[in-house]
Scaffold this active site. Structure first.
Site, PDB file in Angstrom:
ATOM      1  N   GLY A   1       0.781  -5.066   1.235  1.00 23.70           N
ATOM      2  CA  GLY A   1      -0.413  -5.118   0.391  1.00 23.70           C
ATOM      3  C   GLY A   1      -0.121  -5.776  -0.951  1.00 23.70           C
ATOM      4  O   GLY A   1      -1.018  -6.388  -1.553  1.00 23.70           O
TER       5      GLY A   1
ATOM      6  N   ALA B   1       0.856  -1.193   0.000  1.00 25.28           N
ATOM      7  CA  ALA B   1       0.000   0.000   0.000  1.00 25.28           C
ATOM      8  C   ALA B   1       0.891   1.242   0.000  1.00 25.28           C
ATOM      9  O   ALA B   1       2.019   1.194   0.494  1.00 25.28           O
ATOM     10  CB  ALA B   1      -0.880  -0.012   1.238  1.00 25.28           C
TER      11      ALA B   1
ATOM     12  N   GLU C   1       4.510  -5.061   7.474  1.00 23.69           N
ATOM     13  CA  GLU C   1       3.707  -3.985   8.060  1.00 23.69           C
ATOM     14  C   GLU C   1       4.079  -3.692   9.510  1.00 23.69           C
ATOM     15  O   GLU C   1       4.035  -2.555   9.958  1.00 23.69           O
ATOM     16  CB  GLU C   1       2.214  -4.317   7.976  1.00 23.69           C
ATOM     17  CG  GLU C   1       1.608  -4.158   6.582  1.00 23.69           C
ATOM     18  CD  GLU C   1       1.717  -5.401   5.719  1.00 23.69           C
ATOM     19  OE1 GLU C   1       2.556  -6.277   6.019  1.00 23.69           O
ATOM     20  OE2 GLU C   1       0.964  -5.507   4.732  1.00 23.69           O
TER      21      GLU C   1
ATOM     22  N   GLU D   1      -0.451  -9.301  -0.268  1.00 17.05           N
ATOM     23  CA  GLU D   1      -1.871  -9.589   0.020  1.00 17.05           C
ATOM     24  C   GLU D   1      -2.680  -9.668  -1.273  1.00 17.05           C
ATOM     25  O   GLU D   1      -3.586 -10.493  -1.407  1.00 17.05           O
ATOM     26  CB  GLU D   1      -2.437  -8.515   0.961  1.00 17.05           C
ATOM     27  CG  GLU D   1      -1.828  -8.617   2.358  1.00 17.05           C
ATOM     28  CD  GLU D   1      -2.255  -7.475   3.261  1.00 17.05           C
ATOM     29  OE1 GLU D   1      -1.878  -6.324   2.970  1.00 17.05           O
ATOM     30  OE2 GLU D   1      -2.960  -7.725   4.240  1.00 17.05           O
TER      31      GLU D   1
HETATM   32  C1  3H9 Z   1       0.672  -2.061   3.553  1.00 16.37           C
HETATM   33  O1  3H9 Z   1       0.871  -2.618   2.535  1.00 16.37           O
HETATM   34  C2  3H9 Z   1      -0.628  -2.079   4.299  1.00 16.37           C
HETATM   35  C3  3H9 Z   1      -1.544  -3.144   3.846  1.00 16.37           C
HETATM   36  O2  3H9 Z   1      -1.321  -4.323   4.562  1.00 16.37           O
HETATM   37  C4  3H9 Z   1      -2.960  -2.780   4.141  1.00 16.37           C
HETATM   38  C5  3H9 Z   1      -3.507  -1.581   3.456  1.00 16.37           C
HETATM   39  C6  3H9 Z   1      -4.964  -1.369   3.704  1.00 16.37           C
HETATM   40  N1  3H9 Z   1       4.607   3.350  -0.206  1.00 16.37           N
HETATM   41  O3  3H9 Z   1      13.221   1.613  -0.145  1.00 16.37           O
HETATM   42  P1  3H9 Z   1      13.574   2.253  -1.428  1.00 16.37           P
HETATM   43  C7  3H9 Z   1       9.268   4.683  -1.818  1.00 16.37           C
HETATM   44  S1  3H9 Z   1       1.852  -1.082   4.259  1.00 16.37           S
HETATM   45  C8  3H9 Z   1       5.057   4.535  -0.604  1.00 16.37           C
HETATM   46  O4  3H9 Z   1      14.686   3.221  -1.456  1.00 16.37           O
HETATM   47  P2  3H9 Z   1      14.519  -0.257  -2.470  1.00 16.37           P
HETATM   48  C9  3H9 Z   1      10.389   5.088  -0.882  1.00 16.37           C
HETATM   49  O5  3H9 Z   1       9.944   6.042   0.050  1.00 16.37           O
HETATM   50  C10 3H9 Z   1       3.233  -1.196   3.194  1.00 16.37           C
HETATM   51  N2  3H9 Z   1       6.341   4.745  -0.981  1.00 16.37           N
HETATM   52  O6  3H9 Z   1      13.806   1.152  -2.570  1.00 16.37           O
HETATM   53  C11 3H9 Z   1      11.389   5.646  -1.861  1.00 16.37           C
HETATM   54  O7  3H9 Z   1      10.979   6.950  -2.199  1.00 16.37           O
HETATM   55  P3  3H9 Z   1      12.041   8.091  -2.582  1.00 16.37           P
HETATM   56  C12 3H9 Z   1       3.948  -2.449   3.393  1.00 16.37           C
HETATM   57  C13 3H9 Z   1       7.162   3.702  -0.955  1.00 16.37           C
HETATM   58  O8  3H9 Z   1      14.593  -0.745  -3.850  1.00 16.37           O
HETATM   59  C14 3H9 Z   1      11.227   4.768  -3.087  1.00 16.37           C
HETATM   60  O9  3H9 Z   1       9.919   4.192  -2.970  1.00 16.37           O
HETATM   61  N3  3H9 Z   1       5.154  -2.445   2.608  1.00 16.37           N
HETATM   62  C15 3H9 Z   1       6.741   2.435  -0.555  1.00 16.37           C
HETATM   63  O10 3H9 Z   1      15.745  -0.151  -1.652  1.00 16.37           O
HETATM   64  C16 3H9 Z   1      12.239   3.657  -3.192  1.00 16.37           C
HETATM   65  O11 3H9 Z   1      12.249   2.939  -1.970  1.00 16.37           O
HETATM   66  C17 3H9 Z   1       6.327  -2.090   3.111  1.00 16.37           C
HETATM   67  O12 3H9 Z   1       6.467  -1.804   4.279  1.00 16.37           O
HETATM   68  C18 3H9 Z   1       5.388   2.273  -0.178  1.00 16.37           C
HETATM   69  N4  3H9 Z   1       4.900   1.076   0.209  1.00 16.37           N
HETATM   70  O13 3H9 Z   1      13.512  -1.174  -1.635  1.00 16.37           O
HETATM   71  C19 3H9 Z   1       7.483  -2.105   2.164  1.00 16.37           C
HETATM   72  N5  3H9 Z   1       7.789   1.583  -0.620  1.00 16.37           N
HETATM   73  O14 3H9 Z   1      12.688   7.616  -3.837  1.00 16.37           O
HETATM   74  C20 3H9 Z   1       8.148  -0.777   2.143  1.00 16.37           C
HETATM   75  C21 3H9 Z   1       8.822   2.305  -1.059  1.00 16.37           C
HETATM   76  O15 3H9 Z   1      11.198   9.307  -2.738  1.00 16.37           O
HETATM   77  N6  3H9 Z   1       9.155  -0.670   1.129  1.00 16.37           N
HETATM   78  N7  3H9 Z   1       8.459   3.576  -1.275  1.00 16.37           N
HETATM   79  O16 3H9 Z   1      12.971   8.161  -1.412  1.00 16.37           O
HETATM   80  C22 3H9 Z   1      10.326  -1.321   1.192  1.00 16.37           C
HETATM   81  O17 3H9 Z   1      10.607  -2.106   2.068  1.00 16.37           O
HETATM   82  C23 3H9 Z   1      11.312  -1.033   0.106  1.00 16.37           C
HETATM   83  O18 3H9 Z   1      10.985   0.212  -0.463  1.00 16.37           O
HETATM   84  C24 3H9 Z   1      11.361  -2.083  -1.030  1.00 16.37           C
HETATM   85  C25 3H9 Z   1      12.274  -1.536  -2.169  1.00 16.37           C
HETATM   86  C26 3H9 Z   1      11.961  -3.379  -0.471  1.00 16.37           C
HETATM   87  C27 3H9 Z   1       9.987  -2.337  -1.608  1.00 16.37           C
END
Ligand code: 3H9
Length: 698
Positions: free
Chosen positions: A106, A65, A129, A109
């Protein structure tokens, strides 16, 4: 349809591609989820379409998400993830999710709601999460236990750590792992499903079971509650998984939704989400664009083979960078290398490193005793005795021997990097790299930008910090930089509180209840009290006489009590045991010190202890921010999370102040100013932001 989702028909398969770089975040407000829903509806109503493939354009399937949309209103006209997944659960044509790259939260999911899952080799898959203080809120807590079993699902969600596609297949989260062209593999797989007339297969229709659920969940609550003190999300995950076992799917989903809504509004989740973005922001330097050229670092040299030097050097060896350790004295060099070897051997003994890896890392070390031997290093880090004259000599020498373009760094924690740089003819190549002890363990690295530090040197240092697995934070030059300058006030207040009526165990308990692993006095005993004593003695001559000074810490040291290493400090310790035991000798000493200082001891409320220690950090943090020593409030938060054990669920000192409300913080600071004088002069920035109703982290 927006351009974030592409829908194409390929034969009898409707292919939905997510195109929202960089991570295909599942945005509600940008219309991405609505588009996916519309695509499913279109295909569902199209009798030529017999199955669906959903896939991520680019490197990954989806990072989950869109976190930036949490806590903000959703556009009521647009579908949410819950709307989409509810619809997918009614689709009667097989849906295949083709998973690549990170597939998180998400994103997973969504994949779990599909009927079949195909994953690319090496893709990272998880429900992280919990690290944002929430739980999988789109059916993840209900579908994962049904697919992979209760215990494994609980582990996946409570740890938040991803697993590989291969492991995901082993545990039943994915059906096939493929290499090469994922899209082509997904088409082949789906065509085969159709040929074999395989139909839909919903996780929601499976059951999740565990033997003796009452005992299982009771034990899980105790274990997880203890391990995650201060974090509500892990226990909420237990509640949801229990519902997956005991309740029908729809009821479980409703419980999950209720828990999610509660958590997403919690201070803990706000704090953890703040840190998520702060961690990504910290490497951005406004006047140093991303495309700034960087220098190549293929070799490094470390001057000073003491505990700090050895720890710093290990980071380079761990990252595969050859490192020369320089000590002019062979005996000191051998001792330093011996400590490094012992550190690695201890890790091998614990089973966390193979002997082969240790040998490889030790093979990257070369001990040298002459400056000439380090002339070819791409970066030299000085970690000699903390004395300006000594450091200046080292830099004058480095200027003479090092090759042009070498980066020259000092590990000073207090001294003026501009003065050190001025000893060279190349101040543009000089900066501070302030590691924290133990340097091979602590994640924080203050990257100190001196007046003339080149932008390419700064960019190189930030890149290097990632390569050696540190969190680099840019700091300007001042005494103590960001972290230690703020810490001064924290310890000062802790000491004053003793004189005014508190005891070490009360102060420590308040800060430990706040979330620190150890309060200031336990930290002092662990780190050793003699170093601070030595510095205070050195500073005594220049200390302004009108400023309040507590002698208690000095008096503890005068008794030869230097902390755990001498069996006594603020507490006493029994042989072989690190548990602090309050000591009447210290209490007596404190009470006498109050009397000598003419202070009437009083009962100090816990809230005052908390505010005096934490707001001392905040007020100084505000000064540091206003002076431009830190680029942003969130950088200060990162320094405190990674360097000083500030509880993550509080988001760092500046975010915590925002949570309390800057008007309230200022009110207390003013009260302390009136009662305790000059140290508490409210920072102008704090006053300004409080007056404007603003926050440090806007
Ligand atoms: C969820 O899913 C809730 C659901 O269960 C229910 C909903 C109802 N959203 O980390 P990076 C941005 S909660 C928005 O450097 P990498 C990040 O800020 C979510 N932005 O890349 C960055 O922006 P900027 C559960 C996001 O390749 C850019 O993308 N998911 C999101 O080293 C690059 O990110 C998580 O907790 C996001 N979800 O790693 C996963 N994700 O360029 C969170 C990233 O402006 N994300 N951004 O600085 C991660 O763990 C890593 O970003 C990922 C990629 C492994 C995906």
């Amino acid at each position: 349809m927006t351009n974030l989702v592409e829908y194409q028909k390929q034969g009898s398969i409707g292919v939905i591609t997510l195109n929202n770089p960089p991570v295909n975040a599942l945005s509600v407000n940008k219309g991405l989820l609505q588009d996916v829903l519309d695509a499913f509806k279109e295909g569902d109503h199209d009798h030529h379409v017999r199955a669906f493939v959903i896939i991520g354009g680019g490197r990954n399937f989806s990072g989950g998400a869109d976190i930036s949309e949490f806590g903000k209103p959703y556009d009521p006209g647009k579908a949410t993830l819950a709307d989409l997944l509810a619809y997918m659960d009614t689709v009667t044509k097989p849906i295949v999710a083709a998973i690549s790259g990170p597939t998180m939260g998400g994103g997973l999911e969504l994949a779990l709601t599909a009927h079949y899952r195909l994953a690319l080799t090496g893709a990272q898959i998880g429900l992280p999460e919990v690290k944002l203080g929430i739980l999988p809120g789109a059916g993840g807590t209900q579908r994962s236990p049904r697919l992979m079993g209760v215990e494994k699902a609980l582990d996946l969600m409570v740890s938040g750590d991803p697993i590989s596609s291969e492991k995901a297949k082993d545990v039943g989260l994915v059906d096939e792992v493929v290499g090469g062209d994922l899209r082509a593999a997904a088409m082949t797989y789906t065509n085969k499903l159709l040929k074999e007339n395989l139909s839909v297969r919903r996780a929601s229709q499976l059951t999740a079971s565990i033997e003796q659920p009452d005992a299982f969940f009771a034990e899980a609550r105790v274990r997880i509650g203890k391990a995650w003190r201060g974090y509500p999300a892990p226990l909420a995950i237990v509640t949801c998984v229990e519902a997956a076992v005991l309740q029908p799917f729809a009821k479980g989903l409703a419980i999950e939704r209720q828990q999610f809504e509660k958590l997403v509004k919690s201070d803990e989740s706000r704090a953890l989400r703040h840190l998520f973005f702060a961690e990504r922001q910290v490497s951005k330097i406004p006047d140093v664009p991303d495309d700034t050229p960087v220098r190549e670092i293929k070799s490094a040299a470390l001057i000073g083979a003491g505990t700090m030097g050895g720890g710093i050097a290990m980071n380079f060896a761990n990252a595969g960078i050859p490192i020369k350790m320089l000590e002019l004295n062979q005996e000191a060099l051998d001792k330093g290398l011996g400590i490094v070897r012992k550190n690695y051997a201890a890790t091998v003994a614990k089973g966390r490193l193979s002997q082969e890896a240790m040998d490889k890392r030790m093979g990257l070390f070369t001990g040298v005793t002459s400056y000439d031997d380090i002339k070819d290093a791409d970066i030299v880090i000085e970690a000699v005795f903390e004395d300006l004259a000594v450091k200046k000599q080292v830099f004058a020498k480095l200027d003479k021997v090092c090759k042009p373009g070498a980066i020259l760094a000092t590990n000073t924690s207090t001294l003026d990097v501009n003065e050190i740089a001025a000893m060279t003819s190349r101040p543009q190549d000089v900066l501070g790299l302030h590691f924290f002890s133990p340097a091979n363990v602590m994640k924080l690295l203050e990257v100190v930008r001196a007046k003339k530090t080149g932008k390419d040197v700064l960019a190189t240092a930030m890149k290097l910090s990632k390569a050696i697995k540190k969190v680099g934070v840019v700091a300007g030059v001042c005494d103590g930089f960001i972290g230690n300058r703020m810490l001064h006030g924290y310890f000062r207040e802790a000491g004053f509180l003793l004189e005014e009526g508190a005891l070490p165990q009360q102060v420590d308990k308040v800060l430990e209840d706040f979330g620190f692993a150890m309060g200031p006095f336990r930290v002092g005993d662990l780190a050793g009290l003699d170093v601070g004593w030595y510095i205070r003695k050195r500073q005594a001559a220049t200390r302004p006489a009108h400023l309040r000074y507590s002698k208690v810490a000095d008096q503890v040291c005068e008794l030869g009590r230097f902390g755990q290493k001498t069996g006594a400090g603020w507490y006493r310790y029994e042989a072989g045991n690190r548990n602090p035991i309050p000591d009447p000798i210290v209490e007596d000493l404190i009470v006498k010190a109050s009397k000598a200082a003419g202070i009437q001891r009083r009962q100090i409320p816990d809230q005052e202890i908390l505010e005096r220690c934490i707001y001392a950090l905040v007020n100084e943090g505000a000064e540091i921010l206003a002076e431009g020593i830190a680029l942003r409030a969130s950088d200060i938060d990162i320094v405190y999370i990674y360097g000083y054990g500030f509880p993550r669920f509080r988001g760092g000192p500046m975010f915590y102040a925002d949570t309390v409300g800057l008007d309230k913080v200022l009110e207390s600071v003013k009260r302390f100013h009136a009662a305790h004088g000059e140290f508490w002069k409210p920072a102008a920035l704090l006053e300004k932001l409080a007056a404007e109703g603003k926050k440090f982290n806007s």
